[in-house]
Structure formats: C-alpha cells, structure tokens
Scaffold this motif. Structure first.
Motif, PDB file in Angstrom:
ATOM      1  N   PHE A 173      -0.361 -12.199   7.860  1.00  0.00           N
ATOM      2  CA  PHE A 173      -1.417 -11.308   8.347  1.00  0.00           C
ATOM      3  C   PHE A 173      -1.518 -10.078   7.447  1.00  0.00           C
ATOM      4  CE2 PHE A 173      -2.881  -8.315  11.954  1.00  0.00           C
ATOM      5  CZ  PHE A 173      -4.215  -8.521  11.652  1.00  0.00           C
ATOM      6  N   LEU A 174      -0.393  -9.482   7.096  1.00  0.00           N
ATOM      7  CA  LEU A 174      -0.395  -8.328   6.195  1.00  0.00           C
ATOM      8  C   LEU A 174      -0.979  -8.706   4.835  1.00  0.00           C
ATOM      9  CD1 LEU A 174       0.299  -5.392   5.542  1.00  0.00           C
ATOM     10  CD2 LEU A 174       2.625  -6.153   4.982  1.00  0.00           C
ATOM     11  N   GLU A 175      -0.635  -9.883   4.335  1.00  0.00           N
ATOM     12  CA  GLU A 175      -1.174 -10.335   3.045  1.00  0.00           C
ATOM     13  C   GLU A 175      -2.700 -10.425   3.095  1.00  0.00           C
ATOM     14  OE1 GLU A 175       0.736 -14.017   1.945  1.00  0.00           O
ATOM     15  OE2 GLU A 175       2.733 -13.109   2.093  1.00  0.00           O
ATOM     16  N   ARG A 176      -3.235 -10.969   4.192  1.00  0.00           N
ATOM     17  CA  ARG A 176      -4.689 -11.076   4.338  1.00  0.00           C
ATOM     18  C   ARG A 176      -5.342  -9.698   4.428  1.00  0.00           C
ATOM     19  NH1 ARG A 176      -6.378 -16.318   6.189  1.00  0.00           N
ATOM     20  NH2 ARG A 176      -5.099 -17.661   4.894  1.00  0.00           N
ATOM     21  N   LEU A 177      -4.693  -8.787   5.134  1.00  0.00           N
ATOM     22  CA  LEU A 177      -5.260  -7.444   5.253  1.00  0.00           C
ATOM     23  C   LEU A 177      -5.287  -6.748   3.901  1.00  0.00           C
ATOM     24  CD1 LEU A 177      -3.758  -6.155   8.623  1.00  0.00           C
ATOM     25  CD2 LEU A 177      -5.927  -7.313   8.197  1.00  0.00           C
ATOM     26  N   GLU A 178      -4.285  -6.971   3.080  1.00  0.00           N
ATOM     27  CA  GLU A 178      -4.274  -6.381   1.733  1.00  0.00           C
ATOM     28  C   GLU A 178      -5.430  -6.930   0.898  1.00  0.00           C
ATOM     29  OE1 GLU A 178      -0.243  -7.288   0.621  1.00  0.00           O
ATOM     30  OE2 GLU A 178       0.522  -5.427   1.499  1.00  0.00           O
ATOM     31  N   ILE A 179      -5.714  -8.229   1.043  1.00  0.00           N
ATOM     32  CA  ILE A 179      -6.859  -8.815   0.343  1.00  0.00           C
ATOM     33  C   ILE A 179      -8.158  -8.218   0.882  1.00  0.00           C
ATOM     34  CG2 ILE A 179      -8.163 -10.957  -0.066  1.00  0.00           C
ATOM     35  CD1 ILE A 179      -5.427 -12.433   0.167  1.00  0.00           C
ATOM     36  N   LEU A 180      -8.254  -8.103   2.201  1.00  0.00           N
ATOM     37  CA  LEU A 180      -9.452  -7.533   2.813  1.00  0.00           C
ATOM     38  C   LEU A 180      -9.718  -6.124   2.298  1.00  0.00           C
ATOM     39  CD1 LEU A 180     -11.783  -7.643   4.862  1.00  0.00           C
ATOM     40  CD2 LEU A 180     -10.161  -6.877   6.614  1.00  0.00           C
ATOM     41  N   MET A 181      -8.678  -5.301   2.216  1.00  0.00           N
ATOM     42  CA  MET A 181      -8.859  -3.918   1.754  1.00  0.00           C
ATOM     43  C   MET A 181      -9.311  -3.856   0.295  1.00  0.00           C
ATOM     44  SD  MET A 181      -5.865  -1.756   3.736  1.00  0.00           S
ATOM     45  CE  MET A 181      -4.504  -2.848   3.402  1.00  0.00           C
ATOM     46  N   LYS A 182      -8.962  -4.861  -0.501  1.00  0.00           N
ATOM     47  CA  LYS A 182      -9.423  -4.910  -1.897  1.00  0.00           C
ATOM     48  C   LYS A 182     -10.864  -5.397  -1.991  1.00  0.00           C
ATOM     49  CE  LYS A 182      -4.888  -5.807  -3.849  1.00  0.00           C
ATOM     50  NZ  LYS A 182      -3.963  -6.835  -4.310  1.00  0.00           N
ATOM     51  N   GLU A 183     -11.257  -6.270  -1.062  1.00  0.00           N
ATOM     52  CA  GLU A 183     -12.562  -6.926  -1.154  1.00  0.00           C
ATOM     53  C   GLU A 183     -13.683  -6.238  -0.373  1.00  0.00           C
ATOM     54  OE1 GLU A 183     -13.315  -9.347  -3.161  1.00  0.00           O
ATOM     55  OE2 GLU A 183     -11.270  -9.694  -3.850  1.00  0.00           O
ATOM     56  N   TRP A 184     -13.358  -5.531   0.717  1.00  0.00           N
ATOM     57  CA  TRP A 184     -14.450  -4.978   1.524  1.00  0.00           C
ATOM     58  C   TRP A 184     -15.269  -3.995   0.703  1.00  0.00           C
ATOM     59  CZ3 TRP A 184     -10.774  -2.614   5.711  1.00  0.00           C
ATOM     60  CH2 TRP A 184     -10.167  -1.454   5.229  1.00  0.00           C
ATOM     61  N   LYS A 185     -16.517  -3.841   1.095  1.00  0.00           N
ATOM     62  CA  LYS A 185     -17.402  -2.919   0.387  1.00  0.00           C
ATOM     63  C   LYS A 185     -17.219  -1.533   0.987  1.00  0.00           C
ATOM     64  CE  LYS A 185     -22.215  -1.960  -0.633  1.00  0.00           C
ATOM     65  NZ  LYS A 185     -23.604  -2.271  -0.290  1.00  0.00           N
ATOM     66  N   VAL A 186     -16.814  -0.583   0.165  1.00  0.00           N
ATOM     67  CA  VAL A 186     -16.654   0.803   0.609  1.00  0.00           C
ATOM     68  C   VAL A 186     -17.991   1.506   0.425  1.00  0.00           C
ATOM     69  CG1 VAL A 186     -15.438   2.983   0.254  1.00  0.00           C
ATOM     70  CG2 VAL A 186     -14.211   0.821   0.003  1.00  0.00           C
ATOM     71  N   GLU A 187     -18.590   1.923   1.530  1.00  0.00           N
ATOM     72  CA  GLU A 187     -19.884   2.606   1.487  1.00  0.00           C
ATOM     73  C   GLU A 187     -19.725   4.115   1.458  1.00  0.00           C
ATOM     74  OE1 GLU A 187     -22.020   1.085   4.862  1.00  0.00           O
ATOM     75  OE2 GLU A 187     -22.235  -0.907   3.970  1.00  0.00           O
ATOM     76  N   LEU A 188     -18.603   4.613   1.965  1.00  0.00           N
ATOM     77  CA  LEU A 188     -18.331   6.050   1.972  1.00  0.00           C
ATOM     78  C   LEU A 188     -16.828   6.248   1.951  1.00  0.00           C
ATOM     79  CD1 LEU A 188     -19.375   9.043   2.439  1.00  0.00           C
ATOM     80  CD2 LEU A 188     -18.908   8.629   4.867  1.00  0.00           C
ATOM     81  N   ASN A 189     -16.358   7.155   1.076  1.00  0.00           N
ATOM     82  CA  ASN A 189     -14.930   7.466   1.041  1.00  0.00           C
ATOM     83  C   ASN A 189     -14.746   8.962   0.809  1.00  0.00           C
ATOM     84  OD1 ASN A 189     -12.198   7.695   0.762  1.00  0.00           O
ATOM     85  ND2 ASN A 189     -12.017   6.277  -0.946  1.00  0.00           N
ATOM     86  N   GLU A 190     -14.491   9.667   1.886  1.00  0.00           N
ATOM     87  CA  GLU A 190     -14.196  11.100   1.809  1.00  0.00           C
ATOM     88  C   GLU A 190     -12.729  11.378   2.104  1.00  0.00           C
ATOM     89  OE1 GLU A 190     -16.242  13.494   0.807  1.00  0.00           O
ATOM     90  OE2 GLU A 190     -17.876  12.082   0.502  1.00  0.00           O
ATOM     91  N   LEU A 191     -11.922  10.327   2.229  1.00  0.00           N
ATOM     92  CA  LEU A 191     -10.508  10.512   2.552  1.00  0.00           C
ATOM     93  C   LEU A 191      -9.769  11.279   1.453  1.00  0.00           C
ATOM     94  CD1 LEU A 191      -9.611   7.067   4.135  1.00  0.00           C
ATOM     95  CD2 LEU A 191      -9.653   9.298   5.289  1.00  0.00           C
ATOM     96  N   LYS A 192     -10.240  11.140   0.231  1.00  0.00           N
ATOM     97  CA  LYS A 192      -9.579  11.840  -0.882  1.00  0.00           C
ATOM     98  C   LYS A 192      -9.689  13.359  -0.745  1.00  0.00           C
ATOM     99  CE  LYS A 192     -13.693  10.835  -3.566  1.00  0.00           C
ATOM    100  NZ  LYS A 192     -14.346  10.024  -2.580  1.00  0.00           N
ATOM    101  N   ARG A 193     -10.642  13.816   0.059  1.00  0.00           N
ATOM    102  CA  ARG A 193     -10.818  15.261   0.250  1.00  0.00           C
ATOM    103  C   ARG A 193      -9.928  15.829   1.358  1.00  0.00           C
ATOM    104  NH1 ARG A 193     -16.886  16.579   0.970  1.00  0.00           N
ATOM    105  NH2 ARG A 193     -16.017  18.664   0.836  1.00  0.00           N
ATOM    106  N   VAL A 194      -9.298  14.925   2.116  1.00  0.00           N
ATOM    107  CA  VAL A 194      -8.457  15.355   3.224  1.00  0.00           C
ATOM    108  C   VAL A 194      -7.108  15.828   2.702  1.00  0.00           C
ATOM    109  CG1 VAL A 194      -7.268  14.593   5.320  1.00  0.00           C
ATOM    110  CG2 VAL A 194      -9.569  13.761   4.816  1.00  0.00           C
ATOM    111  N   GLN A 195      -6.712  16.996   3.163  1.00  0.00           N
ATOM    112  CA  GLN A 195      -5.406  17.541   2.790  1.00  0.00           C
ATOM    113  C   GLN A 195      -4.491  17.502   4.015  1.00  0.00           C
ATOM    114  OE1 GLN A 195      -5.877  21.475   1.207  1.00  0.00           O
ATOM    115  NE2 GLN A 195      -7.131  20.787  -0.500  1.00  0.00           N
ATOM    116  N   VAL A 196      -3.364  16.809   3.869  1.00  0.00           N
ATOM    117  CA  VAL A 196      -2.388  16.718   4.964  1.00  0.00           C
ATOM    118  C   VAL A 196      -1.348  17.804   4.751  1.00  0.00           C
ATOM    119  CG1 VAL A 196      -0.693  15.264   6.117  1.00  0.00           C
ATOM    120  CG2 VAL A 196      -2.778  14.250   5.188  1.00  0.00           C
ATOM    121  N   GLN A 197      -1.205  18.652   5.754  1.00  0.00           N
ATOM    122  CA  GLN A 197      -0.232  19.748   5.641  1.00  0.00           C
ATOM    123  C   GLN A 197       0.706  19.723   6.833  1.00  0.00           C
ATOM    124  OE1 GLN A 197      -2.499  23.322   5.202  1.00  0.00           O
ATOM    125  NE2 GLN A 197      -3.106  22.823   3.122  1.00  0.00           N
TER     126      GLN A 197
END
Length: 197
Positions: A173-197
């Motif tokens: 299941f984890l292997e499939r999810l890793e493939i899914l995360m590589k293949e899905w189409k990312v339409e928006l990604n603002e996570l890089k702007r999030v700062q965890v403190q």
C-alpha cells in the motif's frame, strides 16, 4: 512504579486497538457503500468523500457531466506536532491515503476524475498588522484521472488498508501511494511557503 508501567501499557494497547478498529470499520463502510450504490451521483459521492476524509472533510461537489468529484478537506487547527522535516511528507502521505481509497472505491461506480484541495489554517503575521492572526488558505490541490490511475495500479490489486497500528500505510500500500504521489497532477502547491516553527 509497576502500576504506572502497567497503566501506560494498557493505555497504549487500548489506543492501538481503537485505531485498528477504526480502519476496519472504514473498510466495512466502503464495502457497504459499494453494495448499496448503484451509480455515481452527488449524494453517493458526497457520502464516499465523508467516509474517506472523515473528520477533515469540508465539502464535496459532483460534476455529473464529466464524472468528477471535487473534495475540499483540511484541519481545524494551525498547531502541529510535526517537525519541519516531517510536516510536508506526512501531509502528502495522508492526502495520498485518502485520495487512493476514494478513487479506488469511487471508480467502481463511475468516478472518472478526483480533484482534492487541502485547506488549512495558518498563523499569519503581515507588515501592516504586527499581531499574529489565523487565516485559512488552500495550500495544495491535486487531480487523479484514469490515465494516472492506470500508472498507479498497473500491478495486481492491493489491500488499501495495509497499515500499522497507527494507521500509517506500510508494505505494498505504501509503495502504491509513493507512485501515486509521483504521478498525480499537482494543480496548486503553496506548501513550500509554510514555515513550521
């Protein structure tokens, strides 16, 4: 001391059992959904989204013309217990787990495309207002269609409930999810702007 250790062990055992039972009850709920759902419509797809996204579900919309399900989900708190290193990977793995189960189940009844938006509250400090406030933002959006799904599921079927005692995906299941995360189409990604403190 013995009593404290015994109590702690019992609490951990109880929590693990509850998590395991929740995963099994979701599996049964999805099986029941497949049995009673004749075809994809706005009511059945909303129910599917609520089952798969649980407490983080916010809303869903069904586009019958293209058999597209749009789901918005997210947390209710700006707090996190994740470290800077694990914050984004854990969010994406959780999204992949929920999206996989939703698409795997919904596609059996006519779901063609799944679009998922993650909306989360964050602490914001801007130049005009030095006080920190909490605002909600859509920070990530993905889509999965039949072409992507065929790349993810080119092998034999797997158990989409193969998880550890904390409901963290493991094995195939984890292997499939890793493939899914590589293949899905990312339409928006603002996570890089999030700062965890």
């Amino acid at each position: 001391m013995f009593s404290f250790c015994r109590s702690s062990f019992l609490i951990v055992l109880l929590c693990s059992q509850l998590i395991w039972n929740c995963s099994k009850s979701l599996e049964k709920s999805l099986d029941d959904w497949i049995q009673v759902t004749e075809k994809a419509d706005s009511i059945s797809m909303d129910e599917l989204a609520r089952l798969c996204f649980k407490h983080s579900y916010r809303l869903s919309e069904w586009g019958a013309d293209k058999n597209t399900l749009y789901v918005e989900y997210g947390g209710a708190s700006a707090l996190t217990f994740s470290s800077k290193e694990t914050y984004i990977p854990s969010i994406l793995l959780d999204l992949a787990r929920k999206a996989y189960r939703t698409y795997a189940t919904g596609s059996k009844k006519g779901l063609a495309e799944l679009r998922v938006s993650l909306v989360k509250p964050y602490y914001v400090k801007n130049e005009t207002n030095p006080e920190t406030e909490i605002q909600e933002f859509e920070v990530y959006r993905i889509s999965i269609d039949p072409v992507i799904w065929s790349k993810v599921n080119s092998d034999k079927p797997i158990d989409p409930f193969e998880t550890d005692e904390n409901d963290i995906p493991i094995g195939k299941f984890l292997e499939r999810l890793e493939i899914l995360m590589k293949e899905w189409k990312v339409e928006l990604n603002e996570l890089k702007r999030v700062q965890v403190q």
